[in-house]
Design a protein around this motif. Structure first.
Motif, PDB file in Angstrom:
ATOM      1  N   ILE A  43      -3.369   7.443  -5.935  1.00 42.89           N
ATOM      2  CA  ILE A  43      -3.585   6.473  -4.859  1.00 42.89           C
ATOM      3  C   ILE A  43      -3.565   7.193  -3.516  1.00 42.89           C
ATOM      4  CG2 ILE A  43      -2.662   4.512  -6.145  1.00 42.89           C
ATOM      5  CD1 ILE A  43      -0.032   4.858  -4.708  1.00 42.89           C
TER       6      ILE A  43
ATOM      7  N   GLN B 163      -4.638   2.219   0.322  1.00 38.80           N
ATOM      8  CA  GLN B 163      -5.141   1.589  -0.902  1.00 38.80           C
ATOM      9  C   GLN B 163      -4.205   0.463  -1.321  1.00 38.80           C
ATOM     10  OE1 GLN B 163      -5.818   4.309  -4.121  1.00 38.80           O
ATOM     11  NE2 GLN B 163      -6.135   2.685  -5.633  1.00 38.80           N
TER      12      GLN B 163
ATOM     13  N   SER C  85      -2.518   6.766 -11.956  1.00 45.10           N
ATOM     14  CA  SER C  85      -3.575   6.654 -10.951  1.00 45.10           C
ATOM     15  C   SER C  85      -3.214   7.454  -9.714  1.00 45.10           C
ATOM     16  CB  SER C  85      -3.794   5.196 -10.562  1.00 45.10           C
ATOM     17  OG  SER C  85      -4.160   4.426 -11.686  1.00 45.10           O
TER      18      SER C  85
ATOM     19  N   THR D 220       0.360  10.554  -7.166  1.00 46.26           N
ATOM     20  CA  THR D 220       0.077   9.982  -8.478  1.00 46.26           C
ATOM     21  C   THR D 220       1.181   8.995  -8.852  1.00 46.26           C
ATOM     22  OG1 THR D 220      -1.038  12.005  -9.180  1.00 46.26           O
ATOM     23  CG2 THR D 220      -0.348  10.482 -10.916  1.00 46.26           C
ATOM     24  N   VAL D 221       0.794   7.843  -9.364  1.00 46.01           N
ATOM     25  CA  VAL D 221       1.755   6.818  -9.767  1.00 46.01           C
ATOM     26  C   VAL D 221       2.433   7.249 -11.060  1.00 46.01           C
ATOM     27  CG1 VAL D 221       2.025   4.411 -10.470  1.00 46.01           C
ATOM     28  CG2 VAL D 221       0.419   5.000  -8.662  1.00 46.01           C
TER      29      VAL D 221
ATOM     30  N   ARG E 111      -2.048  -6.730 -10.095  1.00 45.67           N
ATOM     31  CA  ARG E 111      -1.822  -5.283  -9.971  1.00 45.67           C
ATOM     32  C   ARG E 111      -3.168  -4.570  -9.964  1.00 45.67           C
ATOM     33  NH1 ARG E 111      -0.837  -1.581 -14.165  1.00 45.67           N
ATOM     34  NH2 ARG E 111      -0.464  -3.297 -15.634  1.00 45.67           N
ATOM     35  N   ASN E 112      -3.373  -3.676  -8.977  1.00 43.28           N
ATOM     36  CA  ASN E 112      -4.653  -2.983  -8.819  1.00 43.28           C
ATOM     37  C   ASN E 112      -4.604  -1.509  -9.186  1.00 43.28           C
ATOM     38  OD1 ASN E 112      -5.934  -5.340  -7.757  1.00 43.28           O
ATOM     39  ND2 ASN E 112      -5.020  -4.923  -5.757  1.00 43.28           N
ATOM     40  N   VAL E 113      -3.465  -1.021  -9.635  1.00 39.93           N
ATOM     41  CA  VAL E 113      -3.336   0.380 -10.037  1.00 39.93           C
ATOM     42  C   VAL E 113      -2.632   0.450 -11.381  1.00 39.93           C
ATOM     43  CG1 VAL E 113      -3.275   1.227  -7.658  1.00 39.93           C
ATOM     44  CG2 VAL E 113      -1.140   0.639  -8.821  1.00 39.93           C
ATOM     45  N   SER E 114      -2.707   1.613 -12.000  1.00 37.10           N
ATOM     46  CA  SER E 114      -2.036   1.852 -13.283  1.00 37.10           C
ATOM     47  C   SER E 114      -1.233   3.137 -13.179  1.00 37.10           C
ATOM     48  CB  SER E 114      -3.063   1.965 -14.418  1.00 37.10           C
ATOM     49  OG  SER E 114      -3.833   0.790 -14.522  1.00 37.10           O
TER      50      SER E 114
ATOM     51  N   ILE F 139      -2.169  -1.816  -3.553  1.00 39.26           N
ATOM     52  CA  ILE F 139      -1.556  -1.806  -4.884  1.00 39.26           C
ATOM     53  C   ILE F 139      -1.451  -3.230  -5.413  1.00 39.26           C
ATOM     54  CG2 ILE F 139       0.527  -1.220  -6.168  1.00 39.26           C
ATOM     55  CD1 ILE F 139       0.987   1.018  -4.112  1.00 39.26           C
TER      56      ILE F 139
ATOM     57  N   THR G  68       0.837  -1.196   0.000  1.00 37.95           N
ATOM     58  CA  THR G  68       0.000   0.000   0.000  1.00 37.95           C
ATOM     59  C   THR G  68       0.872   1.247   0.000  1.00 37.95           C
ATOM     60  OG1 THR G  68      -0.103   0.049   2.415  1.00 37.95           O
ATOM     61  CG2 THR G  68      -1.821  -1.200   1.275  1.00 37.95           C
TER      62      THR G  68
END
Length: 374
Positions: free
Chosen positions: A176, A180, A174, A70-71, A168-171, A182, A64
């Motif tokens: 975050i 949250q 994204s 931002t990623v 993977r739950n993010v791009s 990841i 997390t």
């Protein structure tokens, strides 16, 4: 007179026909009884404790974020194996990088001022209070630099240990937030197997006890391991205790959440065993017919002796003997229907105490069954 003579003749005829049959009956009764016997032998026994357990990774964590950012870069793919310290995710850090550069310059300048003040203090040109103030300013600047460096480090998420990542739950791009998820990271080089055991087996459980586990989902392949730890309390509702075992997983076949059948091999010992067919139960007691050498010449070599025994655990076709028999003695396993105490006995065949081996032949067993049916 003729009537009396006729009755005597009739009685003689009856005796002539009955006497041979009676003599034959006595001879058959006194004839040695054919039986199948078994030698009492020691074997290695163990109590198998069976249970159902759930697999967990040896180490498992949710990856997390600690801050809202931002990623910018994702450095892993779904299901990829990573090593400890590998970068997984990078987030925007331009502001933190600038602040860290500023804090570094401030700390370096404060350190230089402190060094000048220390040189002057040695000559007595500067008071001690000024030296203390410069020391405090240098330490404060360096602490501020470490604080910004830690905030910058939080924007780069690395693997805390080696293992395999999940989905993977993010791009990239994204936004975050703290908490949250990841992805997940599992160390599956070894697996924890948690299962519950009734408290009646508590004395049989110990750290290092070998276990075997298998799952239908893996083709019932057997995985071996050892008990790693025991819970510190017994569940009051189920009267059971939670046990944790460790299984090696070099090929990464085992996965978290898999349901497995567990067998713990407890109380490994050597004990005397006999076939269950040798038992003659009478109420709550158990007896066997032991064969003793016959000292009478010209008669069968064995004499039947009835003896009470005390049994322990029962296994497939076998029973543990705790008291009443000694190794090497012979007991009757087949032919118990007509046997009696003190009867002369001859051994038709000997039965192995290994259920996988049947030493008596089918012909001999059928012959014995035929004899018992007479």
């Amino acid at each position: 007179m003729p009537l009396l003579l006729g009755m005597r003749l009739f009685a003689c005829v009856i005796l002539v026909f009955v006497a041979p049959a009676f003599a034959q009956k006595i001879e058959r009764t006194d004839a040695p009884l054919s039986v199948i016997a078994q030698s009492v032998e020691p074997r290695e026994l163990q109590n198998n404790i069976e249970a159902l357990g759930n697999l967990r990774a040896y180490e498992s964590t949710l990856i997390t974020a600690k801050t809202t950012k931002t990623v910018t870069h994702i450095r892993f793919d779904d299901g990829q194996r990573v090593n400890k310290g590998d970068i997984l995710v990078e987030m925007t850090n331009a502001e933190e990088t600038a602040l860290m550069d500023e804090a570094r310059l401030t700390a370096d300048e404060a350190k230089k001022q402190l060094e000048r003040t220390q040189s002057l203090a040695k000559t007595g040109a500067i008071s001690a209070s000024v030296l203390d103030e410069r020391t405090r300013e240098s330490q404060t600047a360096y602490a501020r630099f470490l604080s910004v460096q830690a905030r910058l480090k939080d924007l780069v998420i690395a693997a805390p240990f080696s293992g395999v990542v999940g989905l993977r739950n993010v791009s990239e791009g994204s936004l975050i937030t703290p908490g949250q998820t990841i992805t997940t990271l599992n160390d599956d080089s070894r697996m924890k197997l948690d299962f519950t055991v009734p408290a009646i087996y508590l004395r049989s459980l110990r750290i290092g006890l070998p276990i075997e586990a298998q799952s239908n989902d893996l083709g019932n392949k057997i995985f071996k391991g050892k008990i790693f730890s025991l819970d510190n309390q017994i569940d009051e509702a189920t009267r059971s205790i939670k046990v944790r075992a460790i299984l090696d997983n070099p090929n990464h076949e085992l996965q978290q959440g898999l349901l497995m059948t567990v067998v713990a091999h407890a109380d490994i010992r050597k004990a005397l065993v006999i076939s269950e067919s040798a038992l003659v139960p009478m109420g709550s007691n158990n007896f066997v017919f032991v064969l003793k050498p016959n000292k009478t010449e010209g008669v069968a070599p064995w004499i039947a002796e009835k003896r009470q025994i005390y049994i322990g655990q029962r296994y497939k076709g076998l029973v543990e003997v705790e008291k009443g028999l000694q190794a090497g003695e012979k007991v009757v396993t087949h032919g118990l229907q007509k046997i009696r105490v003190g009867q002369a006995v001859k051994i038709m065949a000997e039965q192995s105490n290994d259920p996988a081996k049947k030493t008596e032949s089918l012909t001999e067993l059928l012959q014995l069954k035929k004899q018992e049916g007479k």
